[in-house]
Design a protein around this motif. Structure first.
Motif, short mmCIF file in Angstrom:
data_model
loop_
_atom_site.label_atom_id
_atom_site.label_comp_id
_atom_site.label_asym_id
_atom_site.label_seq_id
_atom_site.Cartn_x
_atom_site.Cartn_y
_atom_site.Cartn_z
N THR A 87 40.41 39.15 32.74
CA THR A 87 41.16 40.16 32.02
C THR A 87 42.23 40.78 32.92
O THR A 87 41.98 41.04 34.10
N ILE A 88 43.40 40.98 32.37
CA ILE A 88 44.51 41.61 33.08
C ILE A 88 44.70 43.01 32.49
O ILE A 88 44.84 43.16 31.28
N ILE A 89 44.72 44.02 33.34
CA ILE A 89 44.84 45.39 32.89
C ILE A 89 46.01 46.04 33.62
O ILE A 89 46.07 46.03 34.85
N VAL A 90 46.92 46.61 32.85
CA VAL A 90 48.11 47.25 33.39
C VAL A 90 47.98 48.76 33.19
O VAL A 90 47.75 49.22 32.07
N ASP A 91 48.12 49.50 34.27
CA ASP A 91 48.12 50.96 34.22
C ASP A 91 49.55 51.43 34.48
O ASP A 91 49.99 51.48 35.63
N PRO A 92 50.31 51.77 33.44
CA PRO A 92 51.72 52.10 33.66
C PRO A 92 51.92 53.38 34.46
O PRO A 92 52.90 53.50 35.19
N ASP A 93 51.02 54.34 34.32
CA ASP A 93 51.18 55.59 35.07
C ASP A 93 51.01 55.38 36.57
O ASP A 93 51.69 56.01 37.37
N ALA A 94 50.10 54.48 36.94
CA ALA A 94 49.89 54.19 38.36
C ALA A 94 50.83 53.12 38.89
O ALA A 94 50.95 52.95 40.10
N GLY A 95 51.50 52.38 37.97
CA GLY A 95 52.34 51.29 38.41
C GLY A 95 51.55 50.14 39.01
O GLY A 95 51.99 49.52 39.97
N LEU A 96 50.38 49.86 38.41
CA LEU A 96 49.49 48.84 38.96
C LEU A 96 49.04 47.87 37.88
O LEU A 96 48.88 48.25 36.71
N LEU A 97 48.84 46.63 38.29
CA LEU A 97 48.24 45.60 37.45
C LEU A 97 46.99 45.10 38.16
O LEU A 97 47.05 44.77 39.36
#
Length: 235
Positions: A87-97
């Motif tokens: 699974t790939i999870i993107v956290d836009p607030d942290a700027g992390l994948l």
């Protein structure tokens, strides 16, 4: 209460007292100059961010001092232990994948995400992947930027290589069998990594896009978390 006469007298006394100071009052010697603070050396970039020379097109090295270390590719403790491997999870607030590897470990990458009015969240499916993809500009973007018409789907898009905004690799995201038109791709400028500046796509350094391409699984779930930051007005 001080009247006008007393105010004038007080002012005169102040001037007199000032004039009464010794003409040769001792002057403190100037303080010695402070030594300049030593320059903080840039942390050397990991070797895997060096220039890539074995691809069809050259990929320059990531310059030191631009990308903060927390955005460097690294294996970390998995913050999403309930997600299936792959699974790939993107956290836009942290700027992390994050790419989930196991219940306890994940690969983490710095990522540029969608700016206001282009941000999106939800689940998608990794439908397919491409090396050095063509960039076929969606009609919605051409409506905003008519100068991109030469790179439309009808015109065959932009050829791969330097200058192509998809970079070295692209992962194509679908929902319910339909193309979302969003991608995870390379060509993120180092200074924009970790920031919300794209038109909705998730952007990585080319070196990281190549690494993720190699690890990603066909059909994997891609989850983009909703942003909790307040919206700002776009310029």
């Amino acid at each position: 209460m001080m009247n006008r006469r007393s105010f004038a007298l007080a002012g005169t006394a102040g001037l007199l007292s000032a004039c009464a100071r010794p003409l040769m009052a001792p002057v403190a010697p100037p303080a010695p100059p402070k030594p300049a603070a030593p320059a903080v050396p840039f942390l050397p970039m990991p070797d895997f961010y060096g220039a890539v020379t074995d691809e069809p097109y050259p990929i320059p090295a990531v310059p030191p001092g631009v990308v903060p270390p927390h955005l460097w590719r690294q294996e970390v403790a998995n913050p999403f232990p309930n997600e299936a491997p792959g699974t790939i999870i993107v956290d836009p607030d942290a700027g992390l994948l994050h790419l989930v590897e196991s219940k306890t470990r994940a690969m983490r990458y710095g990522a540029g995400t969608g700016r206001d009015a282009f941000a999106w969240s939800g689940d998608a499916r990794l439908q397919f992947r491409r090396k050095w993809p063509r960039w076929k500009v969606p009609d919605e973007m051409i409506a905003r930027r008519p100068e991109l018409e030469p790179y439309s789907v009808a015109n065959g898009g932009m050829a791969p290589g330097p200058g192509n905004p998809l970079g070295a690799r692209a992962l194509y995201l679908f929902q319910n069998g339909e193309d979302t038109l969003y991608r995870i791709h390379g060509a993120c400028e180092p200074e924009y990594l970790g920031k919300a500046v794209s038109s909705g796509c998730v952007r990585l350094l080319d070196q990281d896009a190549i690494d993720l391409y190699r690890r990603a699984r066909h059909g994997a779930t891609v989850r983009v978390l909703p942003s909790t930051l307040p919206a700002t007005l776009s310029a």
